[in-house]
Enzyme design. Structure first.
Site, PDB file in Angstrom:
ATOM      1  N   ALA A 125       7.347  11.632  -7.958  1.00  8.96           N
ATOM      2  CA  ALA A 125       7.922  10.587  -7.113  1.00  8.96           C
ATOM      3  C   ALA A 125       7.571  10.841  -5.649  1.00  8.96           C
ATOM      4  O   ALA A 125       8.228  11.641  -4.977  1.00  8.96           O
ATOM      5  CB  ALA A 125       9.435  10.515  -7.320  1.00  8.96           C
ATOM      6  N   GLU A 128       7.896   5.465  -1.741  1.00  5.32           N
ATOM      7  CA  GLU A 128       9.236   4.929  -1.480  1.00  5.32           C
ATOM      8  C   GLU A 128       9.125   3.439  -1.176  1.00  5.32           C
ATOM      9  O   GLU A 128       8.037   2.957  -0.817  1.00  5.32           O
ATOM     10  CB  GLU A 128       9.852   5.662  -0.282  1.00  5.32           C
ATOM     11  CG  GLU A 128       9.941   7.156  -0.541  1.00  5.32           C
ATOM     12  CD  GLU A 128      10.774   7.909   0.477  1.00  5.32           C
ATOM     13  OE1 GLU A 128      11.133   7.310   1.520  1.00  5.32           O
ATOM     14  OE2 GLU A 128      11.078   9.085   0.206  1.00  5.32           O
ATOM     15  N   SER A 133       1.629   5.068   1.431  1.00  3.57           N
ATOM     16  CA  SER A 133       0.425   5.707   1.956  1.00  3.57           C
ATOM     17  C   SER A 133       0.761   6.835   2.928  1.00  3.57           C
ATOM     18  O   SER A 133       0.106   7.880   2.930  1.00  3.57           O
ATOM     19  CB  SER A 133      -0.458   4.674   2.666  1.00  3.57           C
ATOM     20  OG  SER A 133      -0.820   3.657   1.761  1.00  3.57           O
ATOM     21  N   ILE A 158       7.343   4.398  -9.827  1.00  2.00           N
ATOM     22  CA  ILE A 158       7.137   5.715 -10.425  1.00  2.00           C
ATOM     23  C   ILE A 158       6.742   5.591 -11.900  1.00  2.00           C
ATOM     24  O   ILE A 158       7.528   5.127 -12.729  1.00  2.00           O
ATOM     25  CB  ILE A 158       8.397   6.595 -10.254  1.00  2.00           C
ATOM     26  CG1 ILE A 158       8.792   6.646  -8.762  1.00  2.00           C
ATOM     27  CG2 ILE A 158       8.157   7.994 -10.817  1.00  2.00           C
ATOM     28  CD1 ILE A 158       7.676   7.056  -7.801  1.00  2.00           C
ATOM     29  N   GLU A 243      -5.791  14.550  -9.092  1.00  2.00           N
ATOM     30  CA  GLU A 243      -5.270  13.244  -9.514  1.00  2.00           C
ATOM     31  C   GLU A 243      -6.312  12.157  -9.245  1.00  2.00           C
ATOM     32  O   GLU A 243      -6.581  11.297 -10.090  1.00  2.00           O
ATOM     33  CB  GLU A 243      -3.976  12.931  -8.749  1.00  2.00           C
ATOM     34  CG  GLU A 243      -3.505  11.496  -8.968  1.00  2.00           C
ATOM     35  CD  GLU A 243      -2.116  11.200  -8.415  1.00  2.00           C
ATOM     36  OE1 GLU A 243      -1.459  12.137  -7.934  1.00  2.00           O
ATOM     37  OE2 GLU A 243      -1.704  10.028  -8.480  1.00  2.00           O
ATOM     38  N   ARG A 244      -6.918  12.200  -8.069  1.00  2.00           N
ATOM     39  CA  ARG A 244      -7.901  11.167  -7.698  1.00  2.00           C
ATOM     40  C   ARG A 244      -9.153  11.290  -8.549  1.00  2.00           C
ATOM     41  O   ARG A 244      -9.735  10.281  -8.969  1.00  2.00           O
ATOM     42  CB  ARG A 244      -8.221  11.283  -6.208  1.00  2.00           C
ATOM     43  CG  ARG A 244      -7.044  10.789  -5.400  1.00  2.00           C
ATOM     44  CD  ARG A 244      -7.022  11.185  -3.973  1.00  2.00           C
ATOM     45  NE  ARG A 244      -5.767  10.701  -3.403  1.00  2.00           N
ATOM     46  CZ  ARG A 244      -5.257  11.108  -2.264  1.00  2.00           C
ATOM     47  NH1 ARG A 244      -5.876  12.029  -1.537  1.00  2.00           N
ATOM     48  NH2 ARG A 244      -4.113  10.615  -1.829  1.00  2.00           N
ATOM     49  N   GLN A 337     -16.571 -13.010 -16.130  1.00  2.00           N
ATOM     50  CA  GLN A 337     -17.345 -14.257 -15.984  1.00  2.00           C
ATOM     51  C   GLN A 337     -18.258 -14.473 -17.190  1.00  2.00           C
ATOM     52  O   GLN A 337     -18.341 -15.578 -17.722  1.00  2.00           O
ATOM     53  CB  GLN A 337     -18.160 -14.174 -14.684  1.00  2.00           C
ATOM     54  CG  GLN A 337     -18.762 -15.487 -14.252  1.00  2.00           C
ATOM     55  CD  GLN A 337     -17.708 -16.489 -13.752  1.00  2.00           C
ATOM     56  OE1 GLN A 337     -16.578 -16.106 -13.444  1.00  2.00           O
ATOM     57  NE2 GLN A 337     -18.063 -17.746 -13.706  1.00  2.00           N
ATOM     58  N   GLY A 340     -16.650 -16.033 -20.165  1.00  2.00           N
ATOM     59  CA  GLY A 340     -16.079 -17.376 -20.058  1.00  2.00           C
ATOM     60  C   GLY A 340     -14.561 -17.312 -20.202  1.00  2.00           C
ATOM     61  O   GLY A 340     -13.928 -16.341 -19.789  1.00  2.00           O
ATOM     62  N   GLY A 341     -13.979 -18.339 -20.832  1.00  4.92           N
ATOM     63  CA  GLY A 341     -12.515 -18.423 -20.959  1.00  4.92           C
ATOM     64  C   GLY A 341     -11.922 -17.265 -21.739  1.00  4.92           C
ATOM     65  O   GLY A 341     -10.788 -16.835 -21.471  1.00  4.92           O
TER      66      GLY A 341
HETATM   67  C1  LIG Z   1       1.293   0.849 -11.547  1.00  4.92           C
HETATM   68  C2  LIG Z   1       1.597   1.794 -10.438  1.00  4.92           C
HETATM   69  C3  LIG Z   1       1.878   3.122 -10.723  1.00  4.92           C
HETATM   70  C4  LIG Z   1       2.196   4.002  -9.700  1.00  4.92           C
HETATM   71  N1  LIG Z   1       2.589   5.278 -10.007  1.00  4.92           N
HETATM   72  C5  LIG Z   1       3.100   6.067  -9.021  1.00  4.92           C
HETATM   73  C6  LIG Z   1       3.704   7.318  -9.331  1.00  4.92           C
HETATM   74  O1  LIG Z   1       3.763   7.747 -10.495  1.00  4.92           O
HETATM   75  N2  LIG Z   1       4.236   8.044  -8.321  1.00  4.92           N
HETATM   76  C7  LIG Z   1       4.193   7.620  -7.023  1.00  4.92           C
HETATM   77  O2  LIG Z   1       4.689   8.320  -6.158  1.00  4.92           O
HETATM   78  N3  LIG Z   1       3.634   6.425  -6.694  1.00  4.92           N
HETATM   79  C8  LIG Z   1       3.090   5.645  -7.652  1.00  4.92           C
HETATM   80  N4  LIG Z   1       2.544   4.429  -7.346  1.00  4.92           N
HETATM   81  C9  LIG Z   1       2.502   4.006  -5.950  1.00  4.92           C
HETATM   82  C10 LIG Z   1       1.102   3.980  -5.334  1.00  4.92           C
HETATM   83  O3  LIG Z   1       0.579   5.285  -5.227  1.00  4.92           O
HETATM   84  C11 LIG Z   1       1.229   3.263  -3.977  1.00  4.92           C
HETATM   85  O4  LIG Z   1       1.430   1.893  -4.256  1.00  4.92           O
HETATM   86  C12 LIG Z   1       0.032   3.456  -3.077  1.00  4.92           C
HETATM   87  O5  LIG Z   1      -0.068   4.796  -2.642  1.00  4.92           O
HETATM   88  C13 LIG Z   1       0.096   2.551  -1.830  1.00  4.92           C
HETATM   89  O6  LIG Z   1       1.346   2.659  -1.211  1.00  4.92           O
HETATM   90  P1  LIG Z   1       2.171   1.317  -0.872  1.00  4.92           P
HETATM   91  O7  LIG Z   1       2.240   0.500  -2.102  1.00  4.92           O
HETATM   92  O8  LIG Z   1       3.445   1.693  -0.230  1.00  4.92           O
HETATM   93  O9  LIG Z   1       1.266   0.535   0.160  1.00  4.92           O
HETATM   94  P2  LIG Z   1       1.302   0.677   1.751  1.00  4.92           P
HETATM   95  O10 LIG Z   1       1.276   2.088   2.133  1.00  4.92           O
HETATM   96  O11 LIG Z   1       2.373  -0.201   2.276  1.00  4.92           O
HETATM   97  O12 LIG Z   1      -0.112   0.022   2.105  1.00  4.92           O
HETATM   98  C14 LIG Z   1      -0.336  -1.402   2.144  1.00  4.92           C
HETATM   99  C15 LIG Z   1      -1.793  -1.663   2.486  1.00  4.92           C
HETATM  100  O13 LIG Z   1      -2.102  -1.061   3.748  1.00  4.92           O
HETATM  101  C16 LIG Z   1      -3.209  -0.198   3.585  1.00  4.92           C
HETATM  102  N5  LIG Z   1      -3.077   0.987   4.451  1.00  4.92           N
HETATM  103  C17 LIG Z   1      -2.069   1.892   4.465  1.00  4.92           C
HETATM  104  N6  LIG Z   1      -2.356   2.887   5.302  1.00  4.92           N
HETATM  105  C18 LIG Z   1      -3.583   2.609   5.826  1.00  4.92           C
HETATM  106  C19 LIG Z   1      -4.439   3.253   6.761  1.00  4.92           C
HETATM  107  N7  LIG Z   1      -4.112   4.430   7.320  1.00  4.92           N
HETATM  108  N8  LIG Z   1      -5.610   2.669   7.091  1.00  4.92           N
HETATM  109  C20 LIG Z   1      -5.982   1.482   6.527  1.00  4.92           C
HETATM  110  N9  LIG Z   1      -5.207   0.835   5.633  1.00  4.92           N
HETATM  111  C21 LIG Z   1      -4.034   1.387   5.296  1.00  4.92           C
HETATM  112  C22 LIG Z   1      -3.212   0.210   2.155  1.00  4.92           C
HETATM  113  O14 LIG Z   1      -4.489   0.619   1.743  1.00  4.92           O
HETATM  114  C23 LIG Z   1      -2.770  -1.063   1.474  1.00  4.92           C
HETATM  115  O15 LIG Z   1      -3.896  -1.896   1.320  1.00  4.92           O
HETATM  116  C24 LIG Z   1       2.189   3.546  -8.349  1.00  4.92           C
HETATM  117  C25 LIG Z   1       1.882   2.203  -8.051  1.00  4.92           C
HETATM  118  C26 LIG Z   1       1.633   1.330  -9.085  1.00  4.92           C
HETATM  119  C27 LIG Z   1       1.415  -0.116  -8.733  1.00  4.92           C
END
Ligand SMILES: Cc1cc2nc3c(=O)[nH]c(=O)nc-3n(C[C@H](O)[C@H](O)[C@H](O)COP(=O)(O)OP(=O)(O)OC[C@H]3O[C@@H](n4cnc5c(N)ncnc54)[C@H](O)[C@@H]3O)c2cc1C
Length: 378
Positions: A125, A128, A133, A158, A243-244, A337, A340-341
């Site tokens: 987790a 938030e 990010s 999460i 992870e990445r 694409q 198609g459908g």
């Molecule tokens: C299906 C799913 C599973 C997930 N699983 C987990 C999990 O197990 N644990 C967990 O902790 N999280 C999890 N996440 C959360 C995921 O890691 C976050 O959604 C992601 O890190 C982006 O954070 P945010 O959604 O708050 O977007 P934000 O941080 O609000 O970002 C919004 C936009 O702004 C851009 N942005 C942000 N900072 C910058 C910057 N410095 N420069 C340029 N652009 C920027 C982002 O790229 C994005 O396009 C999950 C999300 C999903 C949808």
């Protein structure tokens, strides 16, 4: 010409057979139920534990497989190939390594056997509601009170949020200290004050339970802290690389599989007295996708060998995650694409990939954050 893969050993390939059989036998038949329920059943986790699919790279003394990252990568590849989505990788190769690397002997003995058996399902987790990010800006706090940590705050998106038995929670232990005030604390989900919110309705990845988590004066023993207090940000930066990279490993296999399925489809589908394959546009698109798939495979296997040898840097993992997920997404759009459908009908793998894979450009750190990491070294 296919890329010759020489990154795996014989034992890895034997393990691949075990994994593929397990996914085809135990997971594929249950997939529709999981998609409808929005969660994978616990029994499947325990079966995976018994078959040695969990904690493959954790030491045998804690119930793990004693393998290496190659075994984790094979699970990610086979999930992509067979077309099932269960978050074994998140559990075994993203969260458990924090315990294995940072945990005390007592913590490892307490937690890892249950993790490897599929009895203790893990989640992480970080994100938030106020932001994901900017990890160091997280607002969930942990305050020391005698022999306990008292945790307050909330997390969202999460994975394994509903099914998890234990969550690695990223907390602020010194709110004024920015990145130097972050700690990692393991929280058992049966603790008083812990609550799961609603199951989130996602665009795709419907078999994975994604939830909000709430912490209201949750007390855990001081011994649930992982590593040292206020060092959590550095630990995350180190382990997020794996992870990445796992995302990139899955993306390369997914692209190869979808390409094969699309070729089969267009050669079969009739139009204008021939097949869709007969149009030069179709073959040119598929040629481009194949070139992308080969380039991605070459990159991923190079990084895979390097990760097994020495561990990838944050920058390398960011390059792999960025490139793989952008290429995959572009190719998926082209393959929808060509269908198609039917490319929009969820019974077709390409449509499932369309809704499942879009998020790969966002989670695990968004691709904009990856670009920031990459340019830092320029
Ligand atoms: C299906 C799913 C599973 C997930 N699983 C987990 C999990 O197990 N644990 C967990 O902790 N999280 C999890 N996440 C959360 C995921 O890691 C976050 O959604 C992601 O890190 C982006 O954070 P945010 O959604 O708050 O977007 P934000 O941080 O609000 O970002 C919004 C936009 O702004 C851009 N942005 C942000 N900072 C910058 C910057 N410095 N420069 C340029 N652009 C920027 C982002 O790229 C994005 O396009 C999950 C999300 C999903 C949808």
């Amino acid at each position: 010409m296919e890329v010759v893969r020489n990154v795996y050993r014989e034992d890895h390939e034997q393990f691949r057979t075990t994994v593929r059989r397990f996914l085809e036998r135990e997971c594929l038949p249950r997939q529709e139920t999981w998609l409808a329920d929005g969660i994978v059943d616990r029994e499947t986790w325990q079966k995976a534990g018994r078959e040695g699919l969990l904690g493959t790279s954790l030491p045998e003394e804690y119930g793990g497989g004693g393998g290496d990252f190659g075994h984790a990568a094979i699970i990610a590849e086979e999930m992509a190939h067979v077309g099932v989505s269960v978050s074994f990788g998140l559990h075994s190769d993203i969260v458990a390594p924090y315990i294995a690397r940072l945990g005390t002997e007592e913590q490892k003995q307490r937690w890892l056997p249950g993790v490897c058996a599929g009895e203790t399902i893990l989640a992480v987790a970080i994100t938030e509601p106020g932001g994901g990010s900017d990890v160091k800006a997280c607002r969930t706090t942990a305050v020391r009170d005698g022999d306990e940590w008292v945790i307050n705050g909330s997390k969202t998106f999460i994975s394994n949020g509903f099914i998890s038995d234990m969550v690695m929670v990223v907390c602020k232990t010194d709110p004024a200290a920015g990145a130097k005030g972050v700690s990692l604390i393991m929280v058992e989900t049966n603790r008083e004050g812990f609550r799961r919110g609603r199951k989130l309705h996602k665009v795709g990845m419907h078999s994975q339970d994604t939830a909000e988590l709430f912490f209201d004066n949750v007390r855990v023993p001081a011994s649930n802290l992982l590593g040292e207090v206020n060092k959590g940000f550095g630990y995350l930066m180190h382990d997020l690389a794996q992870e990445r990279f796992i995302i990139a490993v899955g993306a390369a296999s997914k692209l190869e599989r979808l390409l094969a399925q699309t070729v089969e489809y267009v050669k079969d589908r009739k139009a204008f007295g021939g097949t869709i394959w007969d149009f030069q546009n179709t073959r040119f698109k598929l040629a481009d996708i194949k070139a992308n798939a080969v380039a991605l495979r070459t990159m991923v296997d190079y990084y895979l060998a390097e990760h097994m040898r020495r561990g990838l840097s944050g920058e390398e993992a960011a390059i792999a995650k960025l490139y793989s997920t952008e290429v995959l997404w572009k190719c998926i759009d082209d393959m929808v694409q060509l269908h198609g459908g039917y490319g929009y009908m969820l019974e077709y793998p390409i449509a499932r990939a369309f809704v499942d894979m879009r998020i790969a450009r966002v989670y695990g750190g968004s691709n904009e954050v990856m670009r920031e990491l990459i340019t830092r070294k320029m």
